[in-house]
Design a protein around this motif. Structure first.
Motif, mmCIF file in Angstrom:
data_model
loop_
_atom_site.group_PDB
_atom_site.id
_atom_site.type_symbol
_atom_site.label_atom_id
_atom_site.label_comp_id
_atom_site.label_asym_id
_atom_site.label_seq_id
_atom_site.Cartn_x
_atom_site.Cartn_y
_atom_site.Cartn_z
ATOM 1 N N GLY A 209 0.811 -1.216 0.000
ATOM 2 C CA GLY A 209 0.000 0.000 0.000
ATOM 3 C C GLY A 209 0.840 1.260 0.000
ATOM 4 N N VAL A 210 1.926 1.254 0.772
ATOM 5 C CA VAL A 210 2.818 2.421 0.800
ATOM 6 C C VAL A 210 3.450 2.643 -0.567
ATOM 7 C CG1 VAL A 210 4.923 3.351 1.816
ATOM 8 C CG2 VAL A 210 3.255 2.173 3.265
ATOM 9 N N ILE A 211 3.896 1.554 -1.193
ATOM 10 C CA ILE A 211 4.525 1.672 -2.522
ATOM 11 C C ILE A 211 3.532 2.222 -3.539
ATOM 12 C CG2 ILE A 211 5.531 0.356 -4.422
ATOM 13 C CD1 ILE A 211 6.723 -1.537 -2.331
ATOM 14 N N VAL A 212 2.297 1.728 -3.500
ATOM 15 C CA VAL A 212 1.280 2.209 -4.443
ATOM 16 C C VAL A 212 1.004 3.693 -4.236
ATOM 17 C CG1 VAL A 212 -1.144 2.027 -5.100
ATOM 18 C CG2 VAL A 212 0.227 -0.043 -4.797
ATOM 19 N N ARG A 213 0.922 4.112 -2.961
ATOM 20 C CA ARG A 213 0.640 5.520 -2.680
ATOM 21 C C ARG A 213 1.787 6.427 -3.122
ATOM 22 N NH1 ARG A 213 -1.523 3.245 2.062
ATOM 23 N NH2 ARG A 213 0.284 3.835 3.340
ATOM 24 N N VAL A 214 2.997 5.899 -3.162
ATOM 25 C CA VAL A 214 4.138 6.694 -3.612
ATOM 26 C C VAL A 214 4.218 6.721 -5.140
ATOM 27 C CG1 VAL A 214 6.661 6.831 -3.646
ATOM 28 C CG2 VAL A 214 5.462 6.353 -1.506
ATOM 29 N N LEU A 215 4.029 5.554 -5.759
ATOM 30 C CA LEU A 215 4.248 5.459 -7.207
ATOM 31 C C LEU A 215 3.060 5.925 -8.038
ATOM 32 C CD1 LEU A 215 6.117 2.033 -7.580
ATOM 33 C CD2 LEU A 215 7.054 4.341 -7.560
ATOM 34 N N LEU A 216 1.839 5.763 -7.514
ATOM 35 C CA LEU A 216 0.665 6.082 -8.333
ATOM 36 C C LEU A 216 0.617 7.548 -8.746
ATOM 37 C CD1 LEU A 216 -1.689 4.570 -9.547
ATOM 38 C CD2 LEU A 216 -3.076 5.198 -7.574
ATOM 39 N N PRO A 217 0.869 8.508 -7.858
ATOM 40 C CA PRO A 217 0.880 9.907 -8.321
ATOM 41 C C PRO A 217 1.969 10.173 -9.365
ATOM 42 C CG PRO A 217 0.699 9.818 -5.925
ATOM 43 C CD PRO A 217 1.032 8.442 -6.387
ATOM 44 N N ILE A 218 3.137 9.516 -9.200
ATOM 45 C CA ILE A 218 4.208 9.707 -10.178
ATOM 46 C C ILE A 218 3.785 9.170 -11.546
ATOM 47 C CG2 ILE A 218 6.590 9.110 -10.749
ATOM 48 C CD1 ILE A 218 7.164 8.938 -7.757
ATOM 49 N N LEU A 219 3.200 7.967 -11.554
ATOM 50 C CA LEU A 219 2.739 7.391 -12.817
ATOM 51 C C LEU A 219 1.621 8.227 -13.436
ATOM 52 C CD1 LEU A 219 2.694 3.589 -11.908
ATOM 53 C CD2 LEU A 219 4.371 4.812 -13.289
ATOM 54 N N ALA A 220 0.707 8.738 -12.594
ATOM 55 C CA ALA A 220 -0.377 9.570 -13.110
ATOM 56 C C ALA A 220 0.165 10.859 -13.718
ATOM 57 C CB ALA A 220 -1.377 9.883 -11.997
ATOM 58 N N ALA A 221 1.153 11.486 -13.039
ATOM 59 C CA ALA A 221 1.748 12.712 -13.583
ATOM 60 C C ALA A 221 2.495 12.440 -14.873
ATOM 61 C CB ALA A 221 2.687 13.333 -12.544
ATOM 62 N N ALA A 222 3.227 11.319 -14.936
ATOM 63 C CA ALA A 222 3.962 10.979 -16.155
ATOM 64 C C ALA A 222 2.995 10.705 -17.310
ATOM 65 C CB ALA A 222 4.858 9.772 -15.908
#
Length: 396
Positions: A209-222
């Protein structure tokens, strides 16, 4: 050409609103005045297309079919375009108006059609050049319109087949995001202070869950940045499209490869049936290919066709060409019916592309559902194991 929204007073004093295309606001104002309208407001629309006016396959098919039908009835080309100008959508009307103005200025139809942009528009230009070379303009346009309509139907069918699995995948990503952002953060305080007593599976879920919360905004912005770049910059759009196309055309039974070569064969059949020689017909048929790597491979065969090399031998030199199409062309060369063989090959490749997509999606869709259900169930089970561990710790 830019799109403008306008408000004008008609001869009877009523307010008229609409959308029209023009090089600038002044040109549109002059056009409204010529139509006996009094312009009140002229404002550009929010989303402006860069470059020329684009045509879809369906629009190009309708444009070519209507133009061929009017020319067959004996109407002059400029008159036919003037009639289409009054009966089409604002964008199609703008294209017909621009083409007619270029014709009046002395340009041939093939050059005048450069007012439109996109692959279907390039095919119309190729059809017009074929009609000018053979003297059978209306017949070539009508046959090309049928080919465009068939390609549009196949493309729409493939898109329809992809909608449901795409929706399922989005729902799966949404479910994971809900767990990562809503469910797991609310449960994390219950596990604080337990240290190594938390089951390993539950700790893995919390870490996930922590990894998803960190990576999801980055992937969405990219993803958003890439989408904006592709919308605003044509080179980025072409590079991305070409890269994806090269990836999807790999393999012996690539649906995209079959689809592209089906359209190429259909266009070439139209040109040959209209009486265009093979070498110029090849150039006209390959021009609308939008995949740059494949377009270069096709263009490299122009000189060989000019030297009299057979079409089947030329197709063998193109690594991506489906063997079935080469077989059809070879049989057509032996029987003297190359255009008919190309039509048969195009029908086979188009049907095979659709069948391959249907088979893939028939497996992918339930597989995605099973995987998503298993993930949600597994995460839920691991979280409850952690809660049970907390309960046991409290009880003891």
């Amino acid at each position: 050409m830019k799109a403008f929204r306008y408000t004008a007073l008609g001869p009877d004093g009523r307010r008229l609103r609409g959308v029209s295309y023009a090089p600038g606001a002044a040109a549109l104002r002059d056009r409204l005045v010529e139509a006996r309208l009094h312009p009140l407001t002229i404002q550009p629309t929010l989303l402006q297309q860069r470059g020329g006016l684009r045509l879809t396959d369906a629009e190009a098919a309708r444009f070519g079919r209507d133009l061929a039908q009017l020319m067959t009835s004996g109407m002059a080309l400029a008159q036919a375009l003037a009639l289409l100008e009054t009966r089409e959508t604002p964008r199609m009307s703008a294209i017909a108006r621009e083409v007619r103005q270029r014709l009046i200025a002395g340009e041939p139809l093939s050059r005048a059609l450069e007012a439109a942009d996109g692959g279907p528009a390039r095919f119309l230009q190729a059809l017009a050049r074929g009609g000018e070379a053979s003297g059978r303009q209306s017949e070539v346009l009508a046959a090309g319109a049928r080919s465009l309509a068939a390609a549009d139907q196949l493309k729409k069918r493939l898109i329809t087949l992809c909608l449901y699995p795409a929706f399922v995948i989005l729902v799966a990503l949404g479910s994971i995001a809900i767990y990562a952002y809503a469910v797991l953060p609310s449960l994390e305080p219950a596990f604080e202070g337990m240290g190594g007593d938390i089951p390993a599976q539950t700790q893995a879920v919390l870490t996930f869950g922590v990894i998803v919360r960190v990576l999801l905004p980055i992937l969405a912005a990219a993803t958003g940045g890439l989408a904006v770049a592709m919308t605003l910059f044509a080179p980025v759009r072409r590079s991305a499209g070409d890269g994806v196309a090269r990836l999807l055309m790999r393999g012996k039974r690539s649906p995209l490869r079959d689809f592209v070569f089906a359209n190429l064969a259909a266009r070439l059949a139209v040109m040959l049936h209209a009486g265009v020689p093979l070498a110029p017909a090849w150039r006209l048929a390959r021009e609308p290919v939008s995949i740059s790597s494949l377009g270069r491979a096709l263009a490299a065969q122009d000189e060989r066709l000019m030297e009299g090399v057979r079409l089947s031998e030329v197709l063998r030199r193109i690594p991506a060409c489906p063997p079935d199409l080469i077989h059809y062309v070879l049989m057509g060369e032996h029987s003297g019916q190359v255009s008919a063989a190309l039509n048969d090959g195009a029908a086979l490749l188009g049907a095979r592309a659709q069948e391959a997509i249907e088979r893939l999606l028939s497996v992918l869709t339930p597989l995605v559902i099973i995987v998503v259900g298993a993930m949600v169930g597994l995460i839920t089970m691991m979280v409850f194991q952690g809660l049970l561990a907390v309960g046991d710790a409290v009880a003891s």
